[in-house]
Design an enzyme around this catalytic site. Sequence first.
Site, PDB file in Angstrom:
ATOM      1  N   GLU A 152      17.708 -14.480   7.672  1.00  0.00           N
ATOM      2  CA  GLU A 152      17.746 -13.403   6.810  1.00  0.00           C
ATOM      3  C   GLU A 152      18.026 -12.008   7.276  1.00  0.00           C
ATOM      4  OE1 GLU A 152      13.868 -15.162   4.395  1.00  0.00           O
ATOM      5  OE2 GLU A 152      13.585 -13.065   5.015  1.00  0.00           O
TER       6      GLU A 152
ATOM      7  N   CYS B  47      18.228  -4.654   8.878  1.00  0.00           N
ATOM      8  CA  CYS B  47      17.210  -5.236   9.598  1.00  0.00           C
ATOM      9  C   CYS B  47      17.868  -6.725   9.975  1.00  0.00           C
ATOM     10  CB  CYS B  47      15.882  -5.610   8.933  1.00  0.00           C
ATOM     11  SG  CYS B  47      14.516  -6.358   9.619  1.00  0.00           S
TER      12      CYS B  47
ATOM     13  N   CYS C 100      10.896 -18.603  15.227  1.00  0.00           N
ATOM     14  CA  CYS C 100      10.382 -17.991  16.308  1.00  0.00           C
ATOM     15  C   CYS C 100       9.331 -18.882  16.653  1.00  0.00           C
ATOM     16  CB  CYS C 100       9.627 -16.692  15.560  1.00  0.00           C
ATOM     17  SG  CYS C 100       8.958 -15.521  16.888  1.00  0.00           S
TER      18      CYS C 100
ATOM     19  N   CYS D 276       2.821 -15.912  15.241  1.00  0.00           N
ATOM     20  CA  CYS D 276       1.730 -14.698  14.705  1.00  0.00           C
ATOM     21  C   CYS D 276       1.224 -15.389  13.445  1.00  0.00           C
ATOM     22  CB  CYS D 276       2.477 -13.611  14.306  1.00  0.00           C
ATOM     23  SG  CYS D 276       3.192 -12.789  16.143  1.00  0.00           S
TER      24      CYS D 276
ATOM     25  N   CYS E 290       2.584 -14.594   9.769  1.00  0.00           N
ATOM     26  CA  CYS E 290       4.071 -14.754   9.638  1.00  0.00           C
ATOM     27  C   CYS E 290       4.905 -15.899   9.238  1.00  0.00           C
ATOM     28  CB  CYS E 290       4.620 -14.268  11.025  1.00  0.00           C
ATOM     29  SG  CYS E 290       6.479 -14.289  11.168  1.00  0.00           S
TER      30      CYS E 290
ATOM     31  N   GLU F   5      11.899 -13.314  17.949  1.00  0.00           N
ATOM     32  CA  GLU F   5      11.318 -12.417  18.959  1.00  0.00           C
ATOM     33  C   GLU F   5      12.613 -11.836  19.671  1.00  0.00           C
ATOM     34  OE1 GLU F   5       8.749 -10.297  20.208  1.00  0.00           O
ATOM     35  OE2 GLU F   5      10.311  -9.854  21.463  1.00  0.00           O
TER      36      GLU F   5
ATOM     37  N   SER G 250      12.212  -4.505  17.919  1.00  0.00           N
ATOM     38  CA  SER G 250      10.592  -4.591  17.557  1.00  0.00           C
ATOM     39  C   SER G 250      10.123  -5.901  18.439  1.00  0.00           C
ATOM     40  CB  SER G 250      10.456  -4.718  16.384  1.00  0.00           C
ATOM     41  OG  SER G 250       9.236  -5.004  16.025  1.00  0.00           O
TER      42      SER G 250
ATOM     43  N   SER H 286       4.885  -4.487  18.069  1.00  0.00           N
ATOM     44  CA  SER H 286       3.663  -4.933  16.979  1.00  0.00           C
ATOM     45  C   SER H 286       2.328  -4.923  17.514  1.00  0.00           C
ATOM     46  CB  SER H 286       4.277  -6.414  16.324  1.00  0.00           C
ATOM     47  OG  SER H 286       5.520  -6.253  15.834  1.00  0.00           O
ATOM     48  N   LEU H 287       1.519  -4.145  17.333  1.00  0.00           N
ATOM     49  CA  LEU H 287       0.424  -4.232  18.095  1.00  0.00           C
ATOM     50  C   LEU H 287      -0.811  -4.895  17.257  1.00  0.00           C
ATOM     51  CD1 LEU H 287      -0.904  -3.211  20.826  1.00  0.00           C
ATOM     52  CD2 LEU H 287      -1.750  -1.298  19.871  1.00  0.00           C
ATOM     53  N   HIS H 288      -0.942  -4.185  15.911  1.00  0.00           N
ATOM     54  CA  HIS H 288      -1.992  -4.703  14.757  1.00  0.00           C
ATOM     55  C   HIS H 288      -3.434  -4.993  15.233  1.00  0.00           C
ATOM     56  CE1 HIS H 288       1.904  -5.056  12.896  1.00  0.00           C
ATOM     57  NE2 HIS H 288       2.098  -6.380  13.440  1.00  0.00           N
TER      58      HIS H 288
ATOM     59  N   CYS I 118      10.640 -10.462   6.977  1.00  0.00           N
ATOM     60  CA  CYS I 118      11.621 -11.633   6.874  1.00  0.00           C
ATOM     61  C   CYS I 118      10.772 -12.891   6.981  1.00  0.00           C
ATOM     62  CB  CYS I 118      12.579 -11.383   8.048  1.00  0.00           C
ATOM     63  SG  CYS I 118      13.893  -9.995   7.984  1.00  0.00           S
TER      64      CYS I 118
HETATM   65  S1  SF4 Z   1       5.925 -11.772  13.664  1.00  0.00           S
HETATM   66 FE1  SF4 Z   1       7.847 -11.625  14.765  1.00  0.00          FE
HETATM   67  S2  SF4 Z   1       6.993 -12.140  16.828  1.00  0.00           S
HETATM   68 FE2  SF4 Z   1       5.483 -12.825  15.373  1.00  0.00          FE
HETATM   69  S3  SF4 Z   1       5.979 -14.979  14.869  1.00  0.00           S
HETATM   70 FE3  SF4 Z   1       7.082 -13.419  13.252  1.00  0.00          FE
HETATM   71  S4  SF4 Z   1       9.045 -13.319  13.851  1.00  0.00           S
HETATM   72 FE4  SF4 Z   1       7.805 -14.137  15.787  1.00  0.00          FE
END
Ligand code: SF4
Length: 359
Positions: A91, A104, A111, A115, A118, A159, A190, A213-215, A342
């Site tokens: 995407e 983007c 990935c 996460c 995600c 990533e 990122s 990406s800390l969160h 995405c």
């Molecule tokens: S947020 Fe980013 S690093 Fe985490 S699983 Fe999704 S694509 Fe991968």
Amino acid sequence: MVSLYDLSLAELTGFCAELGERPFRARQLYAWLYGKGENDFARMTDVPAAAREKLAARAHAKGLALRDALASKDGQTVKYLYGTDDGNFIETVFMKYKDRNSVCVSTQAGCRMGCKFCASGKLGLVRDLAPSEMALQVILSEREAGARTKNIVLMGIGEPLDNFDNVKKFIENFTDDHGRDLSRRAITLSSCGLVPGIERLAAELPQVNLAVSLHAPNDELRQEIMPVTKRYGVKAVVEAARKHYEATRRRPTFEYALIAGFNDGPEHARELAALLRGLNCLVNLIPLNGEGGGENGGENGGENARRGSGIGTTERFREALGQRHIPATVRRSLGADIDAACGQLRLRQERVPRGDQYA
Ligand code: SF4
């Protein structure tokens, strides 16, 4: 068959020499490929027909096909789904702002970072994307959107620091002054916080901006949503960002998605401010859209769906950081109605293969 978008200018010059073409031809092709965004040899009208025939016998400049597109109601944001030659889906999001446009870009098919919030992390990593597949996302999306961009964010599926060599080549090719001559300062990468990758970014692409990406402000919380924390804790990640700043003088951004009752309390703001104290940085607070959420990988798509914090809580969090001298902004939410992060369109495809998952 080689994709010309996978070649640096020096490599393209060598390739042209193999075809009996002079170095000028490579510069001319680079201007077409990147400057004009043309990936069809037949339309490169000032390249002699004989040279185009030789090129077409050994090379191409394709590799992605548009499969779907979803525009926000206001038309400002469009998400494109592309199919690769080997049947993967990725995407790309084109965002039109008043003052600038931005694309983007995805860097991997899937990935491995896993996460929890995600959509992309759900199915694991299938494979890295080639530099050509990143370049074509920009070129084709610009064509579809009927607009050019001077800003690229590597914040789509994947990533980027897990595919460093290909990402580096894409950036070097796209910013070559014989091609698009895009400023590296207009590119933001990122990452979920791969410390060795952040070190490489500082050393090898020092003008590129870093977003992390800390969160969450501590390892316990962060581990619940980002398994990569087991390998690189928040202190190590922030330290890497600090060193990145010291080496590059580029102010890092920390992305922080506010999740109701999870990471959005005053104690979390205090802890975050303490973690970032003394670092010249910006915190980008991300208001989530309704249920679920996350950052680059796909809001609403992951397991453990969570609820976003309200406007009041978001504003209080921002103020609490500001009182402790940590500048924070609330991210403009473009294309909320199409879920601009995405992973969603890709996930809808039945043929998306499962891949390698880190956690
Ligand atoms: S947020 Fe980013 S690093 Fe985490 S699983 Fe999704 S694509 Fe991968």
